[in-house]
Design an enzyme around this catalytic site. Structure first.
Site, PDB file in Angstrom:
ATOM      1  CE  LYS A   1      -7.174  -1.115   2.454  1.00 62.96           C
ATOM      2  NZ  LYS A   1      -5.820  -1.625   2.781  1.00 62.96           N
TER       3      LYS A   1
ATOM      4  CE  LYS B   1      -5.464   2.105   2.484  1.00 63.91           C
ATOM      5  NZ  LYS B   1      -4.321   1.398   3.138  1.00 63.91           N
TER       6      LYS B   1
ATOM      7  CG  ASP C   1      -2.003  -1.051   1.162  1.00 63.94           C
ATOM      8  OD1 ASP C   1      -1.767  -2.112   0.551  1.00 63.94           O
ATOM      9  OD2 ASP C   1      -3.083  -0.826   1.746  1.00 63.94           O
TER      10      ASP C   1
END
Length: 309
Positions: free
Chosen positions: A245, A208, A145
């Site tokens: 996400k 995300k 991430d």
């Protein structure tokens, strides 16, 4: 394709109005609710990102990842043999080895995700970011991430943002890369859309919303804009494997169901899998398990009855 974003306009009042309508959606009840909650569990990135993380609390987190819902509750729902686990365990790079070794010892194939690239601020040199990514992969992380440099968005340096994300993607190698946009710090919904597009063009496997450390994290207006960007990218390229996400501030079972419903409405049922949808959360699982306990028993559990591990 800088032309895709050069004339982007987002009708903010319309997006906000749609987001307010989402909050009023009727929720599902009974067995349908239990089914949606179990689906949400399989999409959770169970996360600990604290300065006081230790091998022991990462081990407890991994145990919970493998056994997210009490066995007796799953048996009551006839779901005990369906392999219900969370989508991934997310930790800092220094704790990746602890998580990998614990899950391997437990005979579990849950992927370990690591934040990297100067998380959460992104205010580190690019070479440092790339080294951190490579180390996390070397330690055994199967998902990375990364967090973008917000200054590149705020100053309109789209080519530079593309190049940074592209290099991060290359550093990830075989690991999946989720690109955190930190939407609460991008200034406008138009910037959120543009950053989403650039991230996908540069090879992101997921986009995300947030690090969870900003003042404003996952919100429905931001989610709508990012999912519309994913849809547009698919229409333009035919490439259908970019996931979404939302992360940060998602704490209740009802919020999780609403996010699932929104993904179903905007992107379709195909996105309701751990491969294309994740929920970034540290405390959400506790409330989901509590609601499933109530569904099965008709009463709420005491705190010690649903311990973290």
């Amino acid at each position: 394709e800088i032309g895709w974003i050069s004339k982007v306009y987002v009708n903010r009042p319309a997006v906000v109005r749609h987001a307010e309508q989402i909050k009023k959606w009727k929720t599902v009840k009974g067995n349908w609710q239990a089914a949606w909650l179990l689906k949400a569990v399989t999409c959770i990135d169970l996360t600990t990102l604290s300065g006081d993380d230790t091998p022991s609390n990462v081990q407890r987190l991994c145990f919970k990842a493998k056994h997210p819902i009490r066995e007796d509750l799953l048996k009551a729902l006839d779901m005990h043999d369906k392999g219900i686990t969370v989508g991934a365990v997310c930790v800092y790079p220094a704790r990746v080895s602890d998580a990998v070794n614990t899950l391997r010892a437990a005979g579990c194939n849950i992927p370990v995700a690591s934040v990297a690239a100067g998380f959460p601020s992104g205010q580190t040199p690019l070479e440092t970011k790339l080294t951190e990514i490579r180390l996390a992969v070397e330690y055994g992380a199967r998902e990375i991430d990364i967090v973008i440099s917000r200054s590149l968005v705020l100053t309109g340096q789209w080519e530079e943002l593309y190049e940074e994300i592209r290099l991060c993607r290359a550093a990830c190698g075989e690991a999946h890369m989720k690109t955190i946009l930190a939407t609460g710090e991008l200034g406008s919904l138009a910037n959120v859309y543009k950053a989403s597009m650039i991230a996908m063009m540069a090879g992101s496997d997921f986009i995300k919303t947030s690090t969870g450390k900003e003042v404003e994290n996952a919100t429905f207006p931001v989610g709508i804009v990012m999912m519309r960007a994913i849809k547009e990218y698919y229409w333009q390229t035919g490439y259908k494997v970019v996931g979404f996400k939302p992360a940060g501030g998602i704490r209740t079972a009802q919020e999780a169901i609403t996010w699932l419903m929104l993904v179903k409405e905007e992107l379709g049922v195909e996105w309701l899998t751990p491969e294309l949808f994740r929920l970034g959360a540290s405390s959400l699982l506790g409330d989901i398990e509590q609601q499933i306990f109530y569904h099965v028993t008709g009463s709420y559990a005491l705190q010690h009855e649903l311990a973290m591990a």
